[in-house]
Design a protein around this motif. Structure first.
Motif, PDB file in Angstrom:
ATOM      1  N   LEU A  33      29.703  32.575  37.631  1.00 24.50           N
ATOM      2  CA  LEU A  33      31.154  32.392  37.609  1.00 24.50           C
ATOM      3  C   LEU A  33      31.732  33.258  38.712  1.00 24.50           C
ATOM      4  CD1 LEU A  33      31.738  32.837  33.782  1.00 24.50           C
ATOM      5  CD2 LEU A  33      31.806  30.698  35.041  1.00 24.50           C
ATOM      6  N   THR A  34      32.647  32.691  39.482  1.00 33.13           N
ATOM      7  CA  THR A  34      33.360  33.456  40.490  1.00 33.13           C
ATOM      8  C   THR A  34      34.841  33.428  40.129  1.00 33.13           C
ATOM      9  OG1 THR A  34      31.732  32.859  42.169  1.00 33.13           O
ATOM     10  CG2 THR A  34      33.830  33.726  42.945  1.00 33.13           C
ATOM     11  N   LEU A  35      35.375  34.599  39.862  1.00 32.59           N
ATOM     12  CA  LEU A  35      36.778  34.751  39.493  1.00 32.59           C
ATOM     13  C   LEU A  35      37.496  35.418  40.663  1.00 32.59           C
ATOM     14  CD1 LEU A  35      38.991  34.538  37.314  1.00 32.59           C
ATOM     15  CD2 LEU A  35      38.230  36.773  36.484  1.00 32.59           C
ATOM     16  N   THR A  36      38.465  34.704  41.223  1.00 41.49           N
ATOM     17  CA  THR A  36      39.227  35.214  42.355  1.00 41.49           C
ATOM     18  C   THR A  36      40.556  35.755  41.846  1.00 41.49           C
ATOM     19  OG1 THR A  36      38.243  33.521  43.765  1.00 41.49           O
ATOM     20  CG2 THR A  36      40.192  34.629  44.618  1.00 41.49           C
ATOM     21  N   GLY A  37      40.850  36.996  42.202  1.00 37.44           N
ATOM     22  CA  GLY A  37      42.104  37.617  41.787  1.00 37.44           C
ATOM     23  C   GLY A  37      43.310  36.905  42.374  1.00 37.44           C
ATOM     24  N   GLY A  38      44.429  37.057  41.730  1.00 41.46           N
ATOM     25  CA  GLY A  38      45.660  36.396  42.159  1.00 41.46           C
ATOM     26  C   GLY A  38      46.401  37.176  43.228  1.00 41.46           C
ATOM     27  N   LYS A  39      47.718  37.007  43.229  1.00 43.27           N
ATOM     28  CA  LYS A  39      48.555  37.633  44.251  1.00 43.27           C
ATOM     29  C   LYS A  39      49.009  39.033  43.860  1.00 43.27           C
ATOM     30  CE  LYS A  39      50.168  33.200  45.899  1.00 43.27           C
ATOM     31  NZ  LYS A  39      51.305  32.300  46.037  1.00 43.27           N
ATOM     32  N   LYS A  40      48.765  39.417  42.618  1.00 46.14           N
ATOM     33  CA  LYS A  40      49.132  40.760  42.158  1.00 46.14           C
ATOM     34  C   LYS A  40      48.013  41.275  41.256  1.00 46.14           C
ATOM     35  CE  LYS A  40      51.744  39.237  38.116  1.00 46.14           C
ATOM     36  NZ  LYS A  40      53.015  39.317  37.415  1.00 46.14           N
ATOM     37  N   GLY A  86      43.438  39.105  45.199  1.00 43.11           N
ATOM     38  CA  GLY A  86      42.530  38.431  46.126  1.00 43.11           C
ATOM     39  C   GLY A  86      41.067  38.814  45.998  1.00 43.11           C
ATOM     40  N   SER A  87      40.707  39.637  45.024  1.00 40.40           N
ATOM     41  CA  SER A  87      39.317  40.090  44.897  1.00 40.40           C
ATOM     42  C   SER A  87      38.396  38.954  44.434  1.00 40.40           C
ATOM     43  CB  SER A  87      39.221  41.253  43.912  1.00 40.40           C
ATOM     44  OG  SER A  87      39.614  40.838  42.612  1.00 40.40           O
ATOM     45  N   LEU A  88      37.137  38.987  44.886  1.00 39.16           N
ATOM     46  CA  LEU A  88      36.109  38.050  44.441  1.00 39.16           C
ATOM     47  C   LEU A  88      35.222  38.781  43.450  1.00 39.16           C
ATOM     48  CD1 LEU A  88      35.007  36.210  47.706  1.00 39.16           C
ATOM     49  CD2 LEU A  88      36.317  35.288  45.805  1.00 39.16           C
ATOM     50  N   ASN A  89      35.148  38.254  42.232  1.00 38.13           N
ATOM     51  CA  ASN A  89      34.373  38.881  41.169  1.00 38.13           C
ATOM     52  C   ASN A  89      33.331  37.876  40.694  1.00 38.13           C
ATOM     53  OD1 ASN A  89      36.264  41.351  40.578  1.00 38.13           O
ATOM     54  ND2 ASN A  89      37.568  39.566  40.808  1.00 38.13           N
ATOM     55  N   LYS A  90      32.054  38.182  40.911  1.00 39.29           N
ATOM     56  CA  LYS A  90      30.987  37.248  40.563  1.00 39.29           C
ATOM     57  C   LYS A  90      30.229  37.755  39.339  1.00 39.29           C
ATOM     58  CE  LYS A  90      27.439  34.372  42.549  1.00 39.29           C
ATOM     59  NZ  LYS A  90      26.776  33.912  43.743  1.00 39.29           N
ATOM     60  N   PHE A  91      29.973  36.833  38.408  1.00 42.14           N
ATOM     61  CA  PHE A  91      29.275  37.149  37.171  1.00 42.14           C
ATOM     62  C   PHE A  91      28.165  36.121  36.950  1.00 42.14           C
ATOM     63  CE2 PHE A  91      33.717  38.320  36.845  1.00 42.14           C
ATOM     64  CZ  PHE A  91      33.647  39.648  36.450  1.00 42.14           C
TER      65      PHE A  91
END
Length: 117
Positions: A33-40, A86-91
């Motif tokens: 799963l790749t969760l990309t952070g939003g604008k804040k 905007g961070s990329l978080n991979k699980f």
């Protein structure tokens, strides 16, 4: 959704990738799963992967089929994490499909991210 994104941040994305598309009962489903952070900055309460069984069978004397949907497994992959803009978080995940699952059913892997607000 453009106005809501401007008002509340938005832009968060969740992508699910499976290592293989078809896994039989008793097999192991794995992926990422790749969760990309939003604008804040946001807070991830829970990132969850569900394995769902869908069995569709025709019913005698009826034009509508019988549909049996069961959640076979519900797993939390990550929880209580801060998401930077905007961070990329991979699980990574890996879960076994129960041995007694019906072989004629279709199995779906569903991912969801609980992000308050």
């Amino acid at each position: 959704m453009g106005l809501l994104n401007k008002l509340f941040g938005g832009g968060t994305q969740l992508e699910l990738k499976l290592d293989v598309e078809k896994v039989p009962p008793g097999g192991t489903v794995a992926g990422s799963l790749t969760l990309t952070g939003g604008k804040k900055p946001l807070k991830l309460t829970a990132l969850k992967v569900d394995i769902v069984s869908v069995l569709v069978q025709s019913k005698e004397g009826s034009s509508l089929p019988s549909i049996d949907i069961k959640v076979l497994s519900s797993n939390i992959v990550a929880q209580d994490r801060d998401l930077a803009p905007g961070s990329l978080n991979k699980f990574e995940f890996r879960y076994k499909i129960p041995e007694d699952a019906k072989p004629d059913a279709t199995y779906k892997v569903m991912a969801s991210a609980d992000i308050p607000g």
